[in-house]
Design a protein around this motif. Structure first.
Motif, short mmCIF file in Angstrom:
data_model
loop_
_atom_site.label_atom_id
_atom_site.label_comp_id
_atom_site.label_asym_id
_atom_site.label_seq_id
_atom_site.Cartn_x
_atom_site.Cartn_y
_atom_site.Cartn_z
N TYR A 353 -9.05 2.65 -5.84
CA TYR A 353 -7.95 3.57 -5.63
C TYR A 353 -6.92 2.79 -5.41
CZ TYR A 353 -12.27 7.26 -6.29
OH TYR A 353 -13.34 7.51 -6.56
N ILE A 354 -6.67 2.31 -4.58
CA ILE A 354 -5.54 1.18 -4.14
C ILE A 354 -4.45 0.90 -6.00
CG2 ILE A 354 -4.55 -0.80 -3.39
CD1 ILE A 354 -7.09 -1.20 -1.75
N PHE A 355 -5.05 1.05 -6.61
CA PHE A 355 -4.26 0.13 -7.62
C PHE A 355 -3.53 1.84 -7.74
CE2 PHE A 355 -3.39 0.34 -12.04
CZ PHE A 355 -3.06 -0.45 -12.26
N THR A 356 -4.16 3.02 -8.77
CA THR A 356 -4.12 3.97 -9.09
C THR A 356 -2.62 4.67 -7.48
OG1 THR A 356 -5.76 4.93 -7.20
CG2 THR A 356 -5.67 5.22 -9.97
N GLY A 357 -3.57 4.40 -5.83
CA GLY A 357 -2.69 4.89 -5.21
C GLY A 357 -1.08 4.49 -5.02
N VAL A 358 -1.18 2.65 -4.95
CA VAL A 358 -0.03 2.47 -5.87
C VAL A 358 1.03 2.11 -6.36
CG1 VAL A 358 1.32 0.13 -5.59
CG2 VAL A 358 -0.34 0.60 -4.82
N ILE A 359 0.37 3.13 -7.86
CA ILE A 359 0.65 3.84 -9.25
C ILE A 359 1.44 5.83 -8.22
CG2 ILE A 359 1.41 4.69 -11.07
CD1 ILE A 359 -0.53 2.62 -12.00
N PHE A 360 1.22 6.01 -7.83
CA PHE A 360 1.59 7.21 -7.74
C PHE A 360 2.31 8.00 -6.69
CE2 PHE A 360 -2.57 9.71 -9.11
CZ PHE A 360 -2.29 10.78 -9.32
N TRP A 361 2.65 6.19 -5.47
CA TRP A 361 3.76 6.72 -4.68
C TRP A 361 4.66 5.51 -5.25
CZ3 TRP A 361 6.17 2.21 -3.15
CH2 TRP A 361 7.41 1.98 -2.31
N VAL A 362 4.89 4.42 -6.41
CA VAL A 362 6.15 4.18 -6.46
C VAL A 362 6.48 5.22 -6.89
CG1 VAL A 362 7.06 2.72 -8.72
CG2 VAL A 362 5.14 2.33 -7.06
N PHE A 363 5.73 6.21 -8.35
CA PHE A 363 6.75 7.40 -8.82
C PHE A 363 7.04 8.22 -8.13
CE2 PHE A 363 4.42 6.33 -12.43
CZ PHE A 363 5.63 6.11 -13.42
N CYS A 364 6.57 8.81 -6.93
CA CYS A 364 6.72 9.97 -5.64
C CYS A 364 7.59 9.44 -4.86
CB CYS A 364 5.57 9.96 -4.94
SG CYS A 364 4.20 10.73 -6.04
N PHE A 365 7.70 7.97 -4.60
CA PHE A 365 8.70 7.29 -3.42
C PHE A 365 10.38 7.59 -4.23
CE2 PHE A 365 11.35 3.81 -2.37
CZ PHE A 365 11.21 3.70 -1.25
N GLY A 366 10.10 7.32 -6.13
CA GLY A 366 11.28 7.02 -6.87
C GLY A 366 11.79 8.68 -6.66
N MET A 367 11.55 9.26 -6.39
CA MET A 367 11.49 10.76 -6.98
C MET A 367 12.06 11.11 -5.59
SD MET A 367 9.32 12.79 -9.13
CE MET A 367 7.27 12.50 -8.41
N SER A 368 11.76 11.28 -4.44
CA SER A 368 11.95 10.99 -3.25
C SER A 368 13.51 10.19 -3.00
CB SER A 368 11.27 10.18 -2.25
OG SER A 368 12.22 10.65 -1.32
N ARG A 369 13.75 9.18 -3.54
CA ARG A 369 14.71 8.33 -3.09
C ARG A 369 15.88 8.87 -4.42
NH1 ARG A 369 15.91 5.75 1.08
NH2 ARG A 369 17.45 5.12 0.08
#
Length: 384
Positions: A353-369
């Motif tokens: 779950y941590i691994f998948t969460g980090v991947i989701f966060w990377v993509f979502c943070f990239g879209m936000s920035r």
């Protein structure tokens, strides 16, 4: 009263003021954001104390005590659990991620054919990067290749054709499916949402009623219901012998759901445009479609960029709900592999779950920035 009254005339110079403090750099940021008031100082100290308590234990579990190499559950289990680790010492099981990494990316896509997925991902990256650069040339051709040519080429590459072996979509999974669903949903929901928003503001009663009904019905039910109806109910309305691929049903359901929310975001932007902009366009003799395309929509979309990106981020995360219809996206593959008896340990699910969460966060943070970058780039209202 006369302006020459001596009481209003200064007779001596004012005392020199201290030089202004720096308005840039780390020290100014700390003073402005963390130490501006006594309350901010107290909250900052409490946050530092909480981080000092949590971070060492987190780093210890994630990296120091973590297991990085192994072939089965014994590498991540203590002696009492049938493994090799000392009792009381257990960290993240990154060996599980390493062993299942390709499934996290490709799902059950045949291993000899995974070069096709990598080729599609590479083409997507090559076309996306210049599309995101405001000053890149040939935007029209770039958009045509990204939104029209790439989906067609990817369809034949991933499913098979022109001599390539056929690969059923039931074997697709992992990050591959997450990206396909989110890409298709984003590409479809924006133009459909714009059409729905204009239809909702239309003066034609039939068009307005249809758009309002569609938007309110779809927004009134959860995505799981839409996916269930697209997967189970949609085939019931087709002629005998007709069927839809399960992935196509998921694409339709996700796109419909995102379009309804996108329509309301765009409608908010349209309502924020001053009436004078519409009247000015009418005074130029522009038709309705020229007025919307050249004057109104560019301003409206610029105003609601945060809302558009927020919808995109929500769509990207909501793709994990396709597991309800038997599709294995990134999170679904993580859940599937955690059930593998060869890797059944107490730390395996948390690590997945941590691994998948980090991947989701990377993509979502990239879209936000990127959305913040576009807001600054398009914020020309107060520039001289």
């Amino acid at each position: 009263m006369s302006i020459h009254n001596p009481a209003y005339v200064r007779r001596e110079m004012t005392s020199a003021r201290p030089a202004p403090q720096k308005t840039r750099g780390l020290s100014h940021w700390l003073r402005a954001n963390l130490l501006a008031t006594p309350k901010d100082v107290v909250l900052t100290l409490l946050a530092i104390a909480a981080l000092a308590y949590i971070l060492p234990q987190l780093v210890q579990w994630l990296f120091i005590d973590a297991v990085w190499v192994g072939t089965d559950r014994a590498a991540c289990s203590t002696i009492a659990q049938g493994g090799v680790l000392p009792d009381g010492q257990s960290g993240a099981c990154w060996a599980f991620i390493g062993a299942k990494f390709q499934q996290f990316i490709f799902g059950r896509y045949p291993e000899p054919e995974r070069w096709r997925v990598l080729l599609v991902m590479a083409m997507f990256a090559v076309l996306l990067v210049p599309m995101l650069m405001p000053k890149a040339p040939f935007k029209g051709w770039n958009a045509l290749a990204l939104f029209i040519a790439l989906p067609l080429v990817s369809f034949f590459l991933l499913t098979g054709g022109f001599g390539l072996p056929h690969v059923e979509t039931q074997l697709w999974g992992g990050l591959m499916v997450t990206l396909i669903l989110s890409y298709f949903g984003i590409v479809v929901s924006l133009p459909v949402g714009i059409i729905l928003a204009m239809g909702r503001r239309s003066n034609m009663p039939v068009i307005k009623i249809l758009c309002v009904t569609f938007i309110e019905v779809i927004r009134g039910v959860p995505l799981i219901t839409v996916l269930f109806m697209a997967s189970v109910m949609l085939p019931l309305f087709l002629p005998d012998g007709w069927t839809f691929d399960k992935l196509l049903r998921a694409l339709i359901g996700v796109s419909i759901f995102a379009s309804a929310y996108m329509a309301e975001v765009i409608r908010a932007g349209l309502q924020a445009i001053p009436k004078g902009q519409f009247e000015g366009a009418d005074s130029l003799g522009l038709s309705y479609w020229h007025k919307m395309r050249l004057i109104i929509l560019p301003q409206a979309i610029k105003l609601v960029i945060p809302g558009i990106v927020n919808t995109f981020i929500g769509l990207f995360k909501d793709t994990s709900l396709v597991s309800i219809i038997g599709m294995f996206d990134l999170l679904g593959i993580a859940n599937l592999n955690q059930a593998d008896p060869a890797w059944a340990t107490p730390t395996t699910p948390v690590t997945g779950y941590i691994f998948t969460g980090v991947i989701f966060w990377v993509f979502c943070f990239g879209m936000s920035r990127y959305s913040q970058f576009m807001e600054r780039h398009l914020d020309t209202g107060h520039k001289h």
